[in-house]
Design a protein around this motif. Structure first.
Motif, PDB file in Angstrom:
ATOM      1  N   LEU A 158       0.826  -1.209   0.000  1.00  0.00           N
ATOM      2  CA  LEU A 158       0.000   0.000   0.000  1.00  0.00           C
ATOM      3  C   LEU A 158       0.858   1.257   0.000  1.00  0.00           C
ATOM      4  CD1 LEU A 158      -2.762  -1.060   2.555  1.00  0.00           C
ATOM      5  CD2 LEU A 158      -3.092  -0.622   0.117  1.00  0.00           C
ATOM      6  N   ALA A 159       1.947   1.244   0.772  1.00  0.00           N
ATOM      7  CA  ALA A 159       2.825   2.406   0.821  1.00  0.00           C
ATOM      8  C   ALA A 159       3.629   2.562  -0.465  1.00  0.00           C
ATOM      9  CB  ALA A 159       3.777   2.295   2.018  1.00  0.00           C
ATOM     10  N   ARG A 160       3.924   1.451  -1.141  1.00  0.00           N
ATOM     11  CA  ARG A 160       4.709   1.507  -2.375  1.00  0.00           C
ATOM     12  C   ARG A 160       3.915   2.146  -3.504  1.00  0.00           C
ATOM     13  NH1 ARG A 160       6.861   2.376  -6.289  1.00  0.00           N
ATOM     14  NH2 ARG A 160       8.444   1.223  -7.457  1.00  0.00           N
ATOM     15  N   ALA A 161       2.638   1.825  -3.639  1.00  0.00           N
ATOM     16  CA  ALA A 161       1.822   2.372  -4.739  1.00  0.00           C
ATOM     17  C   ALA A 161       0.412   2.653  -4.231  1.00  0.00           C
ATOM     18  CB  ALA A 161       1.802   1.400  -5.912  1.00  0.00           C
ATOM     19  N   PRO A 162       0.244   3.656  -3.372  1.00  0.00           N
ATOM     20  CA  PRO A 162      -1.087   3.931  -2.808  1.00  0.00           C
ATOM     21  C   PRO A 162      -2.106   4.349  -3.869  1.00  0.00           C
ATOM     22  CG  PRO A 162       0.456   5.709  -2.290  1.00  0.00           C
ATOM     23  CD  PRO A 162       1.258   4.597  -2.872  1.00  0.00           C
ATOM     24  N   ASN A 163      -1.652   5.062  -4.904  1.00  0.00           N
ATOM     25  CA  ASN A 163      -2.585   5.524  -5.942  1.00  0.00           C
ATOM     26  C   ASN A 163      -3.205   4.366  -6.718  1.00  0.00           C
ATOM     27  OD1 ASN A 163      -2.034   8.145  -5.222  1.00  0.00           O
ATOM     28  ND2 ASN A 163      -0.468   8.429  -6.801  1.00  0.00           N
ATOM     29  N   GLN A 164      -2.455   3.290  -6.859  1.00  0.00           N
ATOM     30  CA  GLN A 164      -2.968   2.142  -7.598  1.00  0.00           C
ATOM     31  C   GLN A 164      -4.212   1.571  -6.916  1.00  0.00           C
ATOM     32  OE1 GLN A 164      -0.106  -1.024  -7.994  1.00  0.00           O
ATOM     33  NE2 GLN A 164      -1.617  -2.511  -8.684  1.00  0.00           N
ATOM     34  N   TYR A 165      -4.161   1.419  -5.603  1.00  0.00           N
ATOM     35  CA  TYR A 165      -5.295   0.844  -4.879  1.00  0.00           C
ATOM     36  C   TYR A 165      -6.426   1.859  -4.740  1.00  0.00           C
ATOM     37  CZ  TYR A 165      -1.837  -2.709  -3.889  1.00  0.00           C
ATOM     38  OH  TYR A 165      -0.880  -3.687  -4.027  1.00  0.00           O
ATOM     39  N   ARG A 166      -6.068   3.130  -4.568  1.00  0.00           N
ATOM     40  CA  ARG A 166      -7.099   4.159  -4.500  1.00  0.00           C
ATOM     41  C   ARG A 166      -7.868   4.247  -5.817  1.00  0.00           C
ATOM     42  NH1 ARG A 166      -5.056  10.016  -4.991  1.00  0.00           N
ATOM     43  NH2 ARG A 166      -4.939   9.162  -7.107  1.00  0.00           N
ATOM     44  N   ASP A 167      -7.133   4.290  -6.926  1.00  0.00           N
ATOM     45  CA  ASP A 167      -7.793   4.377  -8.232  1.00  0.00           C
ATOM     46  C   ASP A 167      -8.614   3.129  -8.530  1.00  0.00           C
ATOM     47  OD1 ASP A 167      -6.553   6.798  -8.493  1.00  0.00           O
ATOM     48  OD2 ASP A 167      -4.929   6.067  -9.782  1.00  0.00           O
TER      49      ASP A 167
END
Length: 359
Positions: A158-167
């Protein structure tokens, strides 16, 4: 049909509540790691992966250093405290009985009876609550290891690519509602970040000030009580109450009522300083949680989830209020001004949801 689907969703949530709780804890950990990583990216122009690596290594090093310095004396003091607990409780009961017998209104109460076991009963009740609350989460070393590792791994992703999960979550929402969903997630992220960073610093300050103050007053087990004060600070009101009264209760066994009052006064002053000077500056008033609602939320989460519920009650309440502000007030009621916390409306400091939905 709608009622059936709603009932099915509720049943599913109840069945997997333990997993959802682990995911939420992973989100809190990822918020902390993201905060450190974002600062490193801005300050030193590092790549995301490099900043996250440094954040993880620095965190592990800091925890290890603190553990090496504090864990041995804290364990020694805790063992001594637990080993002498029966004798201490007996002394406390005798002192309280002697004090109560001096007043006619208290002479016929259990407090005036040295053999009533009133103090021991209170301690046993608290112990039973903690044992019953924590036991489901530590049923086995293997399960605990798997769940702990899962939380850490999820937090890192989640910290590595937070935008991926948010999007990805936003893409599940109808296109016409995606702008408000984006603002909700942005507000949630800022709110949780304020809580995590502020809580960590507040807990550290409380532990240090309490330990130093108890050491100056000559209270036994001062370091253990100081660490305990920092840890239970995560539970509003109740953590403050317990961490203030517990060392004072142990001083009752000495019969020195002046020192008992001084220990209570120390706890009150330390928590007042933390609540009025430390937390507002760190959290930047992003967490405008009504005190009564906060206490009620802690009680509800403690009843539903036990000791773990006490820990996550405030961030869950904060996230819930974000949803209420944006969805209920902003979208359903059309009350745009209510989207901002009341404490921020007059100051113009609410920077997260700068773009309000069209009405």
């Amino acid at each position: 049909m709608a009622l059936f689907i709603a009932a099915l969703v509720i049943w599913f949530i109840v069945r997997v509540v333990d997993i959802l709780l682990l995911v939420f804890i992973a989100i809190l950990l990822s918020v902390y790691l993201s905060a450190v990583t974002d600062w490193l990216e801005r300050r030193f122009k590092l790549a995301r992966w490099a900043g996250l690596t440094i954040a993880v290594v620095a965190t592990v090093a800091a925890v290890t250093l603190v553990g090496v310095l504090l864990v041995p004396p804290v364990i020694d003091q805790t063992q001594a405290l637990v080993g002498g607990l029966p004798e201490t409780l007996t002394k406390i009961q005798n002192v309280l009985a002697g004090w109560a017998s001096q007043y006619p209104v208290l002479r016929r109460t259990q407090l005036a009876d040295p053999s009533s076991g009133l103090v021991t009963g209170l301690v046993n009740d608290a112990t039973d609550f903690l044992r019953g609350s924590l036991l489901p989460y530590v049923r086995g070393a293997g399960k605990l290891f798997i769940e702990g590792a899962s939380v850490v791994v999820m937090a890192l992703y989640l910290a590595r690519a937070p935008n991926q999960y948010r999007d990805g979550l936003i893409s599940l929402i109808a296109p016409q509602h995606r702008p408000i969903a984006a603002r909700v997630f942005q507000d949630m992220a800022a709110t949780l970040r304020a809580w995590v960073v502020g809580q960590l610093i507040a807990m550290t300050v409380l532990a240090m000030l309490t330990a130093i103050g108890l050491w100056i007053l000559g209270v036994p087990f001062w370091l253990a009580f100081g660490i305990f004060t920092g840890l239970v600070a995560v539970v509003p009101f109740f953590g403050t109450l317990v961490s203030t009264l517990l060392p004072a209760l142990f001083m009752v066994a000495t019969g020195d009522w002046l020192k008992v009052v001084l220990v209570i006064a120390l706890g009150v002053l330390v928590h007042v300083f933390e609540a009025n000077f430390i937390v507002p500056r760190i959290m930047q008033r992003k967490l405008a949680l009504p005190p009564v609602l906060t206490i009620a939320g802690v009680l509800i989460m403690g009843t539903l989830l036990g000791a773990i519920g006490l820990i996550v009650a405030v961030p869950i309440l904060a996230v819930t209020l974000v949803l209420v502000r944006h969805v209920l007030h902003g979208e359903i009621y059309g009350d745009v001004d209510r989207q901002q916390p009341a404490v921020l409306r007059s100051t113009g400091e609410y920077r997260v949801a700068a773009t309000l939905p069209e009405t």
